[in-house]
Design a protein around this motif. Structure first.
Motif, short mmCIF file in Angstrom:
data_model
loop_
_atom_site.label_atom_id
_atom_site.label_comp_id
_atom_site.label_asym_id
_atom_site.label_seq_id
_atom_site.Cartn_x
_atom_site.Cartn_y
_atom_site.Cartn_z
N GLY A 147 5.27 2.08 6.26
CA GLY A 147 5.86 4.30 5.44
C GLY A 147 5.07 4.46 4.41
N GLY A 148 4.84 4.64 4.14
CA GLY A 148 4.62 5.42 2.40
C GLY A 148 3.17 5.82 2.97
N GLU A 149 2.52 6.74 2.06
CA GLU A 149 1.28 7.26 2.02
C GLU A 149 0.28 5.96 1.73
OE1 GLU A 149 0.82 9.81 -0.81
OE2 GLU A 149 1.48 11.01 0.83
N ILE A 150 -0.60 5.09 1.90
CA ILE A 150 -1.59 4.55 1.42
C ILE A 150 -2.76 5.11 1.25
CG2 ILE A 150 -0.62 3.03 3.35
CD1 ILE A 150 -2.97 3.48 4.71
N ASP A 151 -4.12 4.81 0.95
CA ASP A 151 -5.20 4.32 0.06
C ASP A 151 -6.82 3.75 1.45
OD1 ASP A 151 -4.55 5.76 -2.42
OD2 ASP A 151 -3.87 4.02 -2.39
N PRO A 192 -2.32 10.54 8.46
CA PRO A 192 -1.10 12.32 7.78
C PRO A 192 -0.65 11.09 6.18
CG PRO A 192 -0.05 11.90 9.73
CD PRO A 192 -0.92 10.71 10.02
N ARG A 193 -0.61 9.83 6.37
CA ARG A 193 -0.64 8.93 5.66
C ARG A 193 -1.82 8.73 4.46
NH1 ARG A 193 4.86 6.86 6.17
NH2 ARG A 193 5.79 7.52 8.75
N ILE A 194 -2.48 9.28 4.43
CA ILE A 194 -3.86 8.19 4.08
C ILE A 194 -4.12 9.33 2.42
CG2 ILE A 194 -6.48 7.86 3.94
CD1 ILE A 194 -5.98 6.81 6.85
N ARG A 195 -4.04 8.41 2.10
CA ARG A 195 -4.85 10.50 1.25
C ARG A 195 -6.07 10.98 0.51
NH1 ARG A 195 -0.94 5.55 -2.91
NH2 ARG A 195 0.84 6.20 -2.68
N ALA A 196 -5.89 11.81 0.16
CA ALA A 196 -7.27 12.35 -0.17
C ALA A 196 -7.94 11.34 -1.52
CB ALA A 196 -7.32 13.77 -1.22
N GLY A 197 -8.89 11.31 -1.28
CA GLY A 197 -9.83 10.07 -1.36
C GLY A 197 -9.79 8.60 -0.26
N GLY A 198 -9.03 8.56 0.13
CA GLY A 198 -9.05 7.69 1.08
C GLY A 198 -9.63 7.27 1.77
N ALA A 245 -16.36 11.45 11.53
CA ALA A 245 -16.56 11.01 9.52
C ALA A 245 -16.61 12.33 8.99
CB ALA A 245 -18.05 10.89 9.25
N PRO A 246 -17.41 13.74 9.74
CA PRO A 246 -17.51 15.20 9.38
C PRO A 246 -16.23 15.59 8.78
CG PRO A 246 -18.90 14.73 10.93
CD PRO A 246 -18.16 13.82 11.09
N ALA A 247 -15.73 15.79 10.10
CA ALA A 247 -13.97 16.15 10.31
C ALA A 247 -12.85 15.65 8.65
CB ALA A 247 -12.87 16.40 11.38
N LEU A 248 -13.10 14.15 8.77
CA LEU A 248 -12.21 13.60 7.80
C LEU A 248 -12.92 13.69 6.20
CD1 LEU A 248 -11.43 9.89 9.36
CD2 LEU A 248 -9.59 11.45 9.17
N MET A 249 -13.70 13.72 6.15
CA MET A 249 -14.87 14.02 4.95
C MET A 249 -14.01 15.45 4.44
SD MET A 249 -16.24 13.18 2.79
CE MET A 249 -16.76 11.47 3.40
N ALA A 250 -13.78 16.80 5.17
CA ALA A 250 -13.53 18.18 4.55
C ALA A 250 -11.54 17.74 4.20
CB ALA A 250 -13.81 18.20 6.01
N ARG A 251 -11.59 16.44 4.19
CA ARG A 251 -10.20 16.33 3.89
C ARG A 251 -10.43 15.34 3.04
NH1 ARG A 251 -6.51 13.88 8.39
NH2 ARG A 251 -5.13 13.71 7.10
N ASN A 252 -11.55 14.28 2.23
CA ASN A 252 -11.94 14.13 1.32
C ASN A 252 -11.19 12.54 2.20
OD1 ASN A 252 -12.79 12.55 -1.09
ND2 ASN A 252 -10.96 13.71 -2.04
N ILE A 253 -11.06 11.81 3.27
CA ILE A 253 -11.32 10.29 3.81
C ILE A 253 -12.33 10.03 4.69
CG2 ILE A 253 -9.92 9.32 5.33
CD1 ILE A 253 -7.23 11.71 5.23
N ARG A 254 -12.56 9.03 4.20
CA ARG A 254 -14.07 8.68 4.49
C ARG A 254 -13.88 7.46 5.53
NH1 ARG A 254 -16.31 5.49 1.84
NH2 ARG A 254 -14.87 3.94 0.36
N ILE A 255 -14.89 7.63 6.29
CA ILE A 255 -14.43 6.13 8.01
C ILE A 255 -16.11 6.04 7.90
CG2 ILE A 255 -15.02 7.78 9.57
CD1 ILE A 255 -13.05 6.39 11.26
N ASN A 256 -15.58 4.16 7.80
CA ASN A 256 -16.55 3.69 8.14
C ASN A 256 -17.42 1.92 9.58
OD1 ASN A 256 -19.13 4.31 6.64
ND2 ASN A 256 -17.47 4.60 5.21
N ASN A 315 -14.58 0.28 1.95
CA ASN A 315 -13.39 1.16 1.32
C ASN A 315 -13.39 1.50 -0.31
OD1 ASN A 315 -12.78 1.60 4.37
ND2 ASN A 315 -10.57 0.70 3.96
N SER A 316 -13.89 1.01 -0.36
CA SER A 316 -14.28 1.05 -2.18
C SER A 316 -14.30 1.81 -3.02
CB SER A 316 -14.61 -0.02 -2.66
OG SER A 316 -15.80 -0.15 -2.79
N ASP A 317 -14.12 2.17 -4.50
CA ASP A 317 -14.29 3.38 -5.09
C ASP A 317 -16.54 3.42 -5.12
OD1 ASP A 317 -11.73 3.86 -5.63
OD2 ASP A 317 -11.72 3.69 -7.14
#
Length: 299
Positions: A95-99, A133-139, A201-212, A260-262
């Motif tokens: 549950g909840g949101e994650i980073d 839906p639970r991944i925060r912006a910047g995640g 990657a492009p669609a997720l970046m529009a939501r400020n979420i990265r994927i690698n 997955n880090s800053d």
């Protein structure tokens, strides 16, 4: 730091906080206080990743089909990646949101082919989509692929057909009907992971979420014996040639944590080879696979 624009001195936010550099040096990865999920923390790379994330101060929620030995987890949830209902229940249970989401579970070719493609790709994709839906912006999201999937760009038509099956049941059915054409299930699943990562990657970046994803060379874990049964000592020996040994789980876990880090905030859509230079050497001719196989076979 400052610069002049039209006679006006513009100062950066760093000048307002003299401790910025010290803060970045102290926590450049930025995991302290973040909420993360590690799928596949029972053993190997996933276990090493979860342990390090706990040490970095993250709130770590583990998931796997078998209980994790990692101390300090905020929670552990049993999830079967072959079962959509189990996946959805696992996400709801944590549950909840994650980073950050770490997808590290995998099966070798010693398991039935339909299970290999499910755990390595179809189930991981379903799990990730359930978390989105639970991944925060910047995640960020990172998945373990393999050097076995490095030929993915040459097989895009086949992969599009396989990946066009939107759910686990349809994907398993497709594999069973097309196994002869699809070839090795492990290779197929990892090629799909690489393709999915870059397509998403492009669609997720529009939501400020990265994927690698990462593409490891063989890792010194209990699963190595399964790969030895399939590939043989000569092939595994050739893949260890660049470094002269196999990777450790920790050497694979740390690049996942980095992605997955800053510190990697502008990195997305990358399939990162973590192989001590093997794939680069092969691509440029600095290494010769046939020669390496012959040398490994000769002992």
């Amino acid at each position: 730091m400052s610069h002049a624009t039209s006679g006006v001195t513009v100062r950066s936010n760093r000048d307002n906080d003299d401790s910025w550099e010290r803060q970045m040096a102290a926590d450049i990865l930025g995991y302290a206080g973040k909420r993360v999920v590690v799928m596949g923390c029972f053993s190997g790379t996933g276990e090493a990743c979860a342990r390090q994330l706990v040490a970095l101060g993250a709130e770590v929620h583990g998931a796997d089909i078998r209980p994790s030995p990692v101390a300090g987890l905020a929670s552990f949830t049993q999830v079967d990646l072959k079962d959509a209902a189990s996946i959805e229940a696992g996400v709801a249970g944590i549950g909840g949101e994650i980073d950050a989401l770490f997808n590290i579970s995998g099966l070798p070719q010693t398991f039935p082919g339909e299970d290999v493609v499910t755990v390595n790709f179809l189930g991981i994709r379903h799990w990730t989509h359930a978390w989105l839906p639970r991944i925060r912006a910047g995640g960020a999201i990172v998945t373990v692929s393999s050097l076995g999937g490095m030929n993915y760009l040459a097989r895009q038509p086949l992969l599009a057909e396989f990946m066009g099956n939107a759910d686990i049941a349809a994907g398993r059915a497709w594999y069973l009907a097309n196994a002869a054409t699809a070839g090795d299930p492990y290779t197929l699943s990892k090629e799909a992971v690489n393709t999915w990562t870059q397509q998403s990657a492009p669609a997720l970046m529009a939501r400020n979420i990265r994927i690698n994803c990462t593409m490891p060379s063989p890792i010194d874990t209990p699963m190595l014996d399964d790969f030895r049964k399939v590939a043989g000592d000569a092939v595994l020996g050739a893949f260890a040639k660049a470094k002269g040994r196999f990777s450790t789980p920790e050497e694979q876990a740390l690049p996942l944590i980095l992605l997955n880090s800053d510190a990697a905030s502008f990195v997305s859509g990358v399939c990162l080879a973590v192989d001590a230079g093997l794939s680069g050497g092969l691509a440029t001719g600095a290494l010769n696979m046939q020669q390496m196989l012959a040398e490994a076979a000769a002992g």
